[in-house]
Write an enzyme that holds these catalytic residues in place. Structure first.
Site, PDB file in Angstrom:
ATOM      1  N   ARG A  50       0.847  -1.195   0.000  1.00 29.48           N
ATOM      2  CA  ARG A  50       0.000   0.000   0.000  1.00 29.48           C
ATOM      3  C   ARG A  50       0.879   1.240   0.000  1.00 29.48           C
ATOM      4  O   ARG A  50       1.042   1.906   1.027  1.00 29.48           O
ATOM      5  CB  ARG A  50      -0.928  -0.033   1.205  1.00 29.48           C
ATOM      6  N   ASP A  52       2.417   4.947  -0.382  1.00 28.27           N
ATOM      7  CA  ASP A  52       1.866   6.234   0.033  1.00 28.27           C
ATOM      8  C   ASP A  52       1.692   7.186  -1.148  1.00 28.27           C
ATOM      9  O   ASP A  52       2.211   6.963  -2.247  1.00 28.27           O
ATOM     10  CB  ASP A  52       2.799   6.899   1.053  1.00 28.27           C
ATOM     11  N   TYR A 110      13.299  -1.818  -3.042  1.00 27.07           N
ATOM     12  CA  TYR A 110      12.978  -0.404  -3.235  1.00 27.07           C
ATOM     13  C   TYR A 110      14.234   0.361  -3.643  1.00 27.07           C
ATOM     14  O   TYR A 110      15.354  -0.037  -3.316  1.00 27.07           O
ATOM     15  CB  TYR A 110      12.476   0.224  -1.934  1.00 27.07           C
ATOM     16  N   ARG A 197      11.838   5.311   3.930  1.00 24.92           N
ATOM     17  CA  ARG A 197      11.990   6.768   3.935  1.00 24.92           C
ATOM     18  C   ARG A 197      12.698   7.258   5.198  1.00 24.92           C
ATOM     19  O   ARG A 197      13.467   8.231   5.156  1.00 24.92           O
ATOM     20  CB  ARG A 197      10.628   7.435   3.768  1.00 24.92           C
TER      21      ARG A 197
END
Length: 249
Positions: A50, A52, A110, A197
């Protein structure tokens, strides 16, 4: 009835993330709408990650059930003619009827991109974080090495009531630089909310000389979000791929 898996690429700039929201367009809502129109039956996809608002993907995964006669591998081509240009299906195929993209062992990759130069480059502003100050890449790599392995990443996540187990394994965490662009590539068995992040924000603090690389183990052991760096902005983050090694997906 068959279960179909999609590998989905998207530019997240204009979306309120993956998950359906009451106040904006999302990747999930667009997939549901266009699949329902294409297959002439109500479709609700289940997403693996999910992401952002503002986060991008090259290989997110979603599944849905359908009784349509269209072959699973053809759905990608038909759906791409209907989706907006910033969402594209990279693959569609039939999978086991009990396959759930969030309940299997995964390996996720990522990348986070940092544009490190004196002035911003407007051509990469939607896909990287602009950072003015000089960064010590060697120090950032030393700090990153402390994060590889199995740890409790409470200090590197935004707390969520529905998550009690904050232990994750990072298999790989590398930083490379080409021209003005620094790429952080991270591969692991799963990531907590905002974990990539926050790791990026912490490594930026290391690169700027505000945190020593040797402080990373202490930050991990503290299990305190306040000890780590800020949460880096979303636009630099891209979900590269999700693998299901035990299933061959």
């Amino acid at each position: 009835m068959k279960r179909v898996m999609l590998r989905v690429a998207y530019d997240g700039t204009n979306y309120h993330g993956w998950q359906i929201q009451p106040n904006g367009i999302t990747i999930e809502s667009e997939l549901n709408r266009h699949l329902t129109d294409l297959l002439k039956e109500e479709i609700h996809v289940i997403g693996a990650s999910r992401t952002d608002s503002g986060v991008h993907a090259l290989g997110n995964v979603a599944v849905f059930d359908t009784s349509a006669r269209m072959p699973a591998e053809k759905i990608s081509y038909a759906l791409n003619t209907r989706l907006p240009a910033d969402i594209r299906i990279q693959e569609s195929k039939e999978v086991a009827p009990d396959f759930h993209p969030r309940r299997c062992r995964t390996v996720k990759t990522y990348e986070y991109k940092i544009c490190n130069r004196r002035f911003p480059d407007p051509c990469v502003r939607l896909y990287s974080l602009f950072y003015y100050w000089d960064l010590d890449l060697d120090a950032m790599r030393k700090a990153a090495a402390f994060l590889v392995g199995t740890h409790d990443f409470t200090s590197f996540s935004t707390a969520r009531a529905d998550v009690t187990d904050r232990v994750r394994t990072i298999y790989e965490l590398n930083l490379s630089k080409e021209g003005d662009m620094i790429t952080l590539r991270i591969r692991g068995n799963g990531f907590l909310y905002n974990m990539v992040r926050i790791i990026t924000g912490t490594l930026l603090r290391v690169g700027g000389g505000f945190i020593l690389p040797e402080e990373i183990p202490e930050i991990l052991q503290a299990k305190d979000r306040e000890r780590a760096g800020e949460t880096a902005r979303p636009e630099g983050l891209t979900l590269i791929k999700i693998e299901y090694p035990e299933l061959g997906y």
